[in-house]
Design an enzyme around this catalytic site. Structure first.
Site, mmCIF file in Angstrom:
data_model
loop_
_atom_site.group_PDB
_atom_site.id
_atom_site.type_symbol
_atom_site.label_atom_id
_atom_site.label_comp_id
_atom_site.label_asym_id
_atom_site.label_seq_id
_atom_site.Cartn_x
_atom_site.Cartn_y
_atom_site.Cartn_z
ATOM 1 C CG HIS A 9 38.172 43.495 33.413
ATOM 2 N ND1 HIS A 9 38.977 44.055 32.449
ATOM 3 C CD2 HIS A 9 38.701 42.270 33.668
ATOM 4 C CE1 HIS A 9 39.949 43.228 32.139
ATOM 5 N NE2 HIS A 9 39.808 42.138 32.857
ATOM 6 C CD GLN A 13 47.621 51.396 29.436
ATOM 7 O OE1 GLN A 13 46.642 52.128 29.524
ATOM 8 N NE2 GLN A 13 48.426 51.400 28.383
ATOM 9 N NE ARG A 60 42.223 42.763 35.034
ATOM 10 C CZ ARG A 60 43.124 42.234 35.855
ATOM 11 N NH1 ARG A 60 43.741 42.997 36.750
ATOM 12 N NH2 ARG A 60 43.415 40.934 35.781
ATOM 13 C CD GLU A 87 41.742 36.414 33.864
ATOM 14 O OE1 GLU A 87 41.141 35.354 34.148
ATOM 15 O OE2 GLU A 87 41.565 37.039 32.801
ATOM 16 N NE ARG A 88 45.545 30.128 33.047
ATOM 17 C CZ ARG A 88 45.890 29.715 31.825
ATOM 18 N NH1 ARG A 88 45.148 30.039 30.786
ATOM 19 N NH2 ARG A 88 46.962 28.979 31.644
ATOM 20 C CG HIS A 89 48.674 33.674 39.424
ATOM 21 N ND1 HIS A 89 49.866 33.581 38.739
ATOM 22 C CD2 HIS A 89 48.920 34.456 40.509
ATOM 23 C CE1 HIS A 89 50.791 34.260 39.387
ATOM 24 N NE2 HIS A 89 50.241 34.810 40.462
ATOM 25 C CE1 TYR A 90 46.806 33.260 30.911
ATOM 26 C CE2 TYR A 90 45.890 35.193 31.991
ATOM 27 C CZ TYR A 90 45.789 34.181 31.053
ATOM 28 O OH TYR A 90 44.674 34.084 30.265
ATOM 29 C CG HIS A 182 39.008 39.151 36.199
ATOM 30 N ND1 HIS A 182 39.766 40.276 36.007
ATOM 31 C CD2 HIS A 182 38.593 39.189 37.500
ATOM 32 C CE1 HIS A 182 39.804 40.973 37.137
ATOM 33 N NE2 HIS A 182 39.105 40.329 38.047
ATOM 34 N N GLY A 183 37.896 37.419 32.267
ATOM 35 C CA GLY A 183 37.676 36.487 31.171
ATOM 36 C C GLY A 183 37.700 35.036 31.599
#
Length: 240
Positions: A9, A13, A60, A87-90, A182-183
């Site tokens: 993406h 922000q 996004r 995305e990976r969950h942080y 996502h990355g």
């Protein structure tokens, strides 16, 4: 030979604010929207005709998919959105500024949490307002399916089965497939497809809004890979 286009993406922000985002539904910045549109322009210049598109359920990625297809004049393409491309969950790092995390825990620990293959951050508290169990888009899932934290390895554990079950059949059929995600979900997929080792995957960085074009054989093995925007490209494995 099938074509697979992977797009991380555009800038969000929280990318701009240098914060860990994970599953929080943060929108694109104006620059992120421009990156998504440029991705579509690059695909148009490359003459790509998409047969099937996939994306995560996070705004996004969804907007990146829509904006790029709009520029490509292919908004009619069938699209499937799924949480397994999220995305990976942080975990407990979610929402925190990366510079502040480094100041508190040290650069070495930050690097382990961010870039190691199999070490997740501390889990997110169950009562945290951004816990995905409170989000209606996951209400159909059993509680145990929702992560409280993830490493790249556990991200791969959900991305690869989705690839095999839902995306790969289109590749086998020789179609051109677009995935907007996502990355880390894309790093997990690239690791699987290219056979990148646990040690080497930590070096792979996927830039925002730059389509990665892979040519795949019927077995899903990449035979070539390149970014469409060469000026913003990051190193990729060499192919024979």
């Amino acid at each position: 030979m099938a074509q697979l286009i992977l797009i991380r993406h555009g800038q969000s922000q929280w990318n701009l604010e240098n914060r860990f985002t994970g599953w929080v539904d943060v929108n694109l910045t104006a620059d992120g929207e421009a990156q998504a549109r440029k991705a579509g322009q690059l695909m148009k210049q490359a003459g790509l005709e998409i047969d099937q598109a996939f994306g995560s359920v996070l705004t996004r990625a969804v907007r990146t998919l829509w904006l790029s297809l709009e520029e490509l004049n292919q908004v009619y393409v069938p699209q499937t959105l799924d949480w397994r491309l999220n995305e990976r969950h942080y975990g407990a790092l979610t929402g925190l500024n990366k510079t502040e995390v480094a100041a508190e825990h040290g650069e070495a620990q930050l690097k382990i949490w961010r870039r190691s293959y199999d070490t997740p951050p501390p889990p997110l508290a169950a009562d945290n307002p951004v816990n995905p169990c409170k989000d209606r888009r996951y209400a159909h899932l059993p509680a145990e399916a929702l992560p409280a934290t993830e490493s790249l390895k556990t991200t791969l554990d959900r991305v690869v089965p989705y690839w095999q079950q839902e995306i790969f059949p289109h590749v086998q059929a020789g179609k051109t497939v677009l995935v907007a995600a996502h990355g880390n979900s894309l790093r997990a997929l690239v690791k699987h497809l290219m056979g990148i080792s646990n040690e080497e995957i930590v070096k792979l960085e996927i830039p925002t809004g730059n389509p990665m074009l892979l040519n795949l054989d019927a077995q899903g093995t990449p035979k070539a890979a390149r970014y469409l925007d060469a000026e913003r490209a990051q190193p990729l494995p060499e192919f024979a």
